[in-house]
Design an enzyme around this catalytic site. Sequence first.
Site, mmCIF file in Angstrom:
data_model
loop_
_atom_site.group_PDB
_atom_site.id
_atom_site.type_symbol
_atom_site.label_atom_id
_atom_site.label_comp_id
_atom_site.label_asym_id
_atom_site.label_seq_id
_atom_site.Cartn_x
_atom_site.Cartn_y
_atom_site.Cartn_z
ATOM 1 N N VAL A 1 0.833 -1.205 0.000
ATOM 2 C CA VAL A 1 0.000 0.000 0.000
ATOM 3 C C VAL A 1 0.867 1.254 0.000
ATOM 4 O O VAL A 1 0.980 1.958 -1.001
ATOM 5 C CB VAL A 1 -0.964 0.026 1.220
ATOM 6 C CG1 VAL A 1 -1.848 1.267 1.169
ATOM 7 C CG2 VAL A 1 -1.814 -1.234 1.268
ATOM 8 N N CYS A 2 1.479 1.532 1.132
ATOM 9 C CA CYS A 2 2.186 2.803 1.318
ATOM 10 C C CYS A 2 3.512 2.869 0.579
ATOM 11 O O CYS A 2 4.151 3.929 0.544
ATOM 12 C CB CYS A 2 2.392 3.070 2.798
ATOM 13 S SG CYS A 2 0.822 3.182 3.703
ATOM 14 N N LEU A 3 3.931 1.763 -0.016
ATOM 15 C CA LEU A 3 5.135 1.764 -0.848
ATOM 16 C C LEU A 3 4.764 1.743 -2.331
ATOM 17 O O LEU A 3 5.288 2.531 -3.115
ATOM 18 C CB LEU A 3 5.999 0.546 -0.513
ATOM 19 C CG LEU A 3 7.517 0.756 -0.585
ATOM 20 C CD1 LEU A 3 7.965 1.890 0.314
ATOM 21 C CD2 LEU A 3 8.229 -0.536 -0.214
#
Length: 224
Positions: free
Chosen positions: A128-130
Amino acid sequence: MSDFNFDLDTVTAAPSRDLLTPDNAMMLFVDHQPQMFFGAASTDRVAVINATVGLAKAARVFDVPVVLSTVAAESFSGPILPQLREVFPKHDIVDRTSMNAWEDEALVEAVKATGRHKIVLCGLWTEVCLVLPALSALNQGYEVYVVADASAGVTPAAHEHAMQRMTAAGAVPVTWLQVLLELQRDWARTETYVATTDVVKEHGGAYGLGVVYAHSMIDPHAAG
């Protein structure tokens, strides 16, 4: 006989432009926070912390610009990893509400302010956040190097598929130690030799112990 033709006259002892250097790279650390670590089960969390701090110290040794970011630090995810904060005690931290860091104007402006076109990226969670900022930065012309061992996902499959997705889009998978040694690249660079080997000793596992042995038993200036 190879059908790959090239001009031998153009071959020189020079590094590829694809290599990371202290002058072309910046590092972006995304969401290394307690709540995110709780859900990161794709690998050993202690190993991720070690890799993250080793990477941060590599940035410090070579004066590579760093952007630190968290998501919902006060309402959900908690503060940035204390060991990471210790490496950069005076750095501003960009806190966001967006899962995609690249949709946060302050973060993008911080990255742009470094003037670098290669982003060394790591964070939680990989899927997700990467993935989201990696794809977004690639889409806007940045070169993205994803530090796999300083990142983690909810499951091994989630991490692996996210790495594959980013790689397919043009991101380059790397490890924290690879980044450190690529920045050093020549043991004759005495100005960063001691600091580089100190990071290896602290975070390089068996390789670090090998450096300790070499410096103790062979030569204090033995190459890494």
